[in-house]
Design a protein around this motif. Structure first.
Motif, mmCIF file in Angstrom:
data_model
loop_
_atom_site.group_PDB
_atom_site.id
_atom_site.type_symbol
_atom_site.label_atom_id
_atom_site.label_comp_id
_atom_site.label_asym_id
_atom_site.label_seq_id
_atom_site.Cartn_x
_atom_site.Cartn_y
_atom_site.Cartn_z
ATOM 1 N N ASP A 1 2.388 1.759 5.470
ATOM 2 C CA ASP A 1 1.872 2.434 7.031
ATOM 3 C C ASP A 1 3.314 2.844 7.271
ATOM 4 O OD1 ASP A 1 -0.577 2.198 7.035
ATOM 5 O OD2 ASP A 1 -0.720 0.228 7.601
ATOM 6 N N GLU B 1 0.712 5.370 0.114
ATOM 7 C CA GLU B 1 -0.735 6.488 0.849
ATOM 8 C C GLU B 1 0.767 7.999 0.196
ATOM 9 O OE1 GLU B 1 -3.306 5.844 3.760
ATOM 10 O OE2 GLU B 1 -1.176 5.050 4.534
ATOM 11 N N LYS C 1 0.886 -1.311 -0.372
ATOM 12 C CA LYS C 1 -0.030 -0.218 0.016
ATOM 13 C C LYS C 1 0.553 1.296 -0.399
ATOM 14 C CE LYS C 1 -2.339 0.904 3.273
ATOM 15 N NZ LYS C 1 -2.866 1.534 4.600
ATOM 16 N N THR D 1 5.211 10.474 1.655
ATOM 17 C CA THR D 1 5.000 8.989 1.578
ATOM 18 C C THR D 1 4.943 7.825 2.510
ATOM 19 O OG1 THR D 1 5.375 10.079 -0.729
ATOM 20 C CG2 THR D 1 5.179 7.400 -0.469
ATOM 21 N N PHE E 1 0.895 12.246 0.878
ATOM 22 C CA PHE E 1 0.203 12.837 1.176
ATOM 23 C C PHE E 1 0.896 13.870 0.899
ATOM 24 C CE2 PHE E 1 -0.194 9.131 3.752
ATOM 25 C CZ PHE E 1 -1.425 9.659 4.714
ATOM 26 N N ASN F 1 -3.521 10.416 10.723
ATOM 27 C CA ASN F 1 -2.771 9.050 10.519
ATOM 28 C C ASN F 1 -1.128 9.293 11.940
ATOM 29 O OD1 ASN F 1 0.468 8.288 9.108
ATOM 30 N ND2 ASN F 1 -1.338 7.596 8.265
ATOM 31 N N ARG G 1 -3.340 5.500 -2.756
ATOM 32 C CA ARG G 1 -3.612 6.938 -3.013
ATOM 33 C C ARG G 1 -3.058 8.003 -2.552
ATOM 34 N NH1 ARG G 1 -8.325 6.641 0.752
ATOM 35 N NH2 ARG G 1 -8.519 8.725 0.138
ATOM 36 N N ARG G 2 -3.650 9.564 -2.924
ATOM 37 C CA ARG G 2 -2.793 10.938 -3.255
ATOM 38 C C ARG G 2 -3.820 11.163 -2.007
ATOM 39 N NH1 ARG G 2 -0.652 13.474 -7.623
ATOM 40 N NH2 ARG G 2 0.304 14.793 -6.495
ATOM 41 N N PHE G 3 -3.148 12.298 -0.782
ATOM 42 C CA PHE G 3 -4.171 12.843 0.008
ATOM 43 C C PHE G 3 -3.697 14.806 0.025
ATOM 44 C CE2 PHE G 3 -4.411 9.052 1.570
ATOM 45 C CZ PHE G 3 -5.782 8.700 1.943
ATOM 46 N N ASN H 1 -2.583 -0.779 -4.493
ATOM 47 C CA ASN H 1 -2.929 0.043 -3.526
ATOM 48 C C ASN H 1 -2.100 0.995 -3.046
ATOM 49 O OD1 ASN H 1 -4.506 1.113 -1.234
ATOM 50 N ND2 ASN H 1 -4.059 -0.765 -0.136
#
Length: 119
Positions: free
Chosen positions: A80, A5, A3, A76, A7, A58, A44-46, A42
């Motif tokens: 997690d 992610e 995953k 990044t 930010f 987070n 995602r960008r926030f 999987n």
């Protein structure tokens, strides 16, 4: 499946690829993210401007922001865990983290335009 992610700092749109002067690095990132999404990764960008609650919720990102403030963005996470602060991942890093070939990160979005000439 891993995953990823990302930010982002506050930007005018979800990709940051808009306005009169587009950052080529954001264009590259948008293309890589699109390609990875098409492969089922999987990812995602926030955007801090649109989703501040995700940043606050987070723990890892919140800790980076408490220590280095908003100048630390983008942040990044891979599974997690913070893997990059202050810069966007390169295509080479995506390739290494996700065990895919670099050329698989350059797929361009296909847009279909429909024109009705019956007027």
């Amino acid at each position: 499946m891993r995953k990823v992610e990302i930010f982002d700092p506050a930007m005018c749109c979800s990709t940051g690829v808009c306005g009169p002067s587009v950052d080529p690095n954001l264009t590259r990132l948008a293309s890589a993210v699109y390609s990875l999404e098409q492969k089922g990764v999987n990812i995602r960008r926030f955007n801090l401007g649109n989703e501040p609650e995700v940043f606050a919720e987070n723990g890892a990102v919140n800790e980076v922001l408490q220590e280095k403030r908003a100048d630390a963005l983008p942040v990044t996470l891979l599974d997690d865990q913070v893997v990059k602060v202050g810069e966007y991942p390169t295509n080479e890093e995506f390739s290494e983290w996700l065990e895919i070939k670099g050329e698989e990160l350059t797929q361009k979005p296909k847009v279909r335009v429909s024109i009705n000439m019956d007027k």
